[in-house]
Design an enzyme around this catalytic site. Structure first.
Site, PDB file in Angstrom:
ATOM      1  N   SER A  69       0.587  -1.213   0.060  1.00  0.00           N
ATOM      2  CA  SER A  69      -0.059   0.045  -0.148  1.00  0.00           C
ATOM      3  C   SER A  69       0.836   1.326  -0.033  1.00  0.00           C
ATOM      4  CB  SER A  69      -1.011   0.049   1.141  1.00  0.00           C
ATOM      5  OG  SER A  69      -0.196  -0.212   2.535  1.00  0.00           O
TER       6      SER A  69
ATOM      7  N   ASP B 235      -2.899   8.139   7.868  1.00  0.00           N
ATOM      8  CA  ASP B 235      -4.086   7.159   8.456  1.00  0.00           C
ATOM      9  C   ASP B 235      -3.064   6.602   9.491  1.00  0.00           C
ATOM     10  OD1 ASP B 235      -2.779   5.301   6.903  1.00  0.00           O
ATOM     11  OD2 ASP B 235      -4.356   4.851   5.674  1.00  0.00           O
TER      12      ASP B 235
ATOM     13  N   HIS C 144      -0.077   4.616   6.970  1.00  0.00           N
ATOM     14  CA  HIS C 144       0.709   5.272   5.884  1.00  0.00           C
ATOM     15  C   HIS C 144       1.051   6.952   6.065  1.00  0.00           C
ATOM     16  CE1 HIS C 144      -2.165   1.917   4.541  1.00  0.00           C
ATOM     17  NE2 HIS C 144      -1.137   1.554   3.961  1.00  0.00           N
TER      18      HIS C 144
END
Length: 373
Positions: A48, A330, A333
């Site tokens: 991600s 978040d 990340h």
């Protein structure tokens, strides 16, 4: 008096940080305006931290194609796990590519000549990693997707010759960022996985490195020669991991396991370079969780979920307003501000691949590697 000095120092730190970010942004813009890319193509494998849309159409909890993700992008939510650009975007722009490298899920036929982004949120070195979240594209599946790209290139630029395509790929940069989820969504998630009860951190790291080395060797067989390999970040310092362990400080056990993995990874890259003729490996250290100049380093900018999608932004809620002051977007990340810094570091680390003066030798000695920790 002391509070005034502290306030002044903090304010000065903010201005210095803002100036650095403006200079980085200017460098990124100047790097590709009216220029030719410094390498013919750029291929990205990872999770991600690099994903720019490959998970959007998967049945998965690991997706970021909804607000407030992408709040600082002209295109809005694109599948990037950030408020804006990620590391892969920044590196691509610094290398001189006019646009970000497109995701495999939506790449057009003529675009693959410049490279493809295969990264997938929740992906791991191990196929079973993050299976509780649903769909994700593991490293092995990303390699399969790259094989598909190579077959397309044979028709597009190879005149039917696989050997000709491999010669072209020899000149490209391959950046791989894997391993984070094998700890976040496997080893340190005993509710879903037994690995932590079956293996010590040392044993688990050895298993991962053995599998990872085979995967990188397969990339070599496909034609890759210039490898930039990112280490696992200090994920014990992420807000979501601290919440999972019910602490407000970095989780030492997690970071200690990460250090074991990174140490073994650096040595294995040296072995691969010695055994794979013509291959060059650069270890890229990204110690996520430790950075100066950002005032908010322990809480995320957006409100996060506490469900199975732990750490991801709650859909459609308003995030913090001063995003450039936050380290974490978040629960896991980084913000675009951090990606600008880490993207610059990654680009500089890759300099042996685009600098005509570079000798291209493996850049991390035993002493250097020990010192970065």
């Amino acid at each position: 008096m002391h509070s005034w000095i502290h306030h002044a120092r903090r304010k000065m730190g903010f201005y210095v940080q803002a100036l650095i970010l403006m200079l980085l942004a200017a460098k990124i813009l100047l790097s590709f305006v009216g220029s030719v890319p410094q390498v013919p193509c750029f291929f990205i494998f990872g999770d991600s931290l690099m994903d720019n849309g490959n998970n959007n159409n998967l049945v998965t909890e690991a997706k970021a194609n909804y607000p407030p993700y992408g709040i600082d992008l002209l295109d809005g939510p694109t599948g990037r796990f950030s408020n804006g650009r990620n590391i892969a975007d920044v590196v691509a722009q610094l290398l001189g590519f006019e646009n970000s490298i497109p995701p495999f899920a939506t790449v057009k036929r003529e675009e693959i000549v410049r490279g493809v982004n295969y990264a997938s949120g929740a992906a791991g070195i191990l196929d079973k990693t993050a299976e509780h979240l649903g769909g994700r594209i593991s490293m092995n599946r990303q390699l399969t997707n790259h094989a598909t790209t190579i077959l397309r290139l044979v028709d597009l630029i190879g005149n039917g010759s696989l050997a000709q395509v491999r010669q072209y790929l020899n000149k490209c940069i391959y950046v791989v960022s894997m391993g984070n989820n094998d700890y976040i969504n496997n080893y340190f998630y005993p509710q879903y996985y037994q690995t932590s009860s079956l293996y010590t951190p040392k044993q688990f790291a050895k298993i991962l490195i053995k599998r990872y080395s085979k995967q990188l060797s397969k990339l070599y067989k496909y034609g890759a020669r210039k490898f930039g390999i990112s280490g696992v970040g200090y994920i014990g310092c992420t807000p979501a991991m601290m919440a999972r362990f019910k602490t407000n400080t970095c989780v030492d056990a997690v970071n200690a396991a990460v250090i074991q993995f990174n140490t073994k990874l650096a040595y294995s890259l040296g072995d691969l370079e010695s055994n794979l003729s013509g291959a060059k490996f650069i270890f890229i250290n990204q110690p996520l969780g430790y950075s100066s100049g950002f005032n908010v380093t322990d809480i995320p900018c957006c409100n996060v979920l506490t469900t199975i999608s732990e750490g991801q932004c709650v859909p459609n809620q308003i995030p913090c307003s001063v995003r450039e002051d936050y380290f974490f977007w978040d629960g896991f990340h980084p913000t675009e501000s951090i990606s600008l810094v880490d993207g610059e570091r990654t680009y500089e680390a890759l300099s042996p691949f685009y600098s005509s003066e570079a000798k291209g030798s493996f850049p991390v000695s035993d002493a250097d590697f020990i010192s970065i920790f």
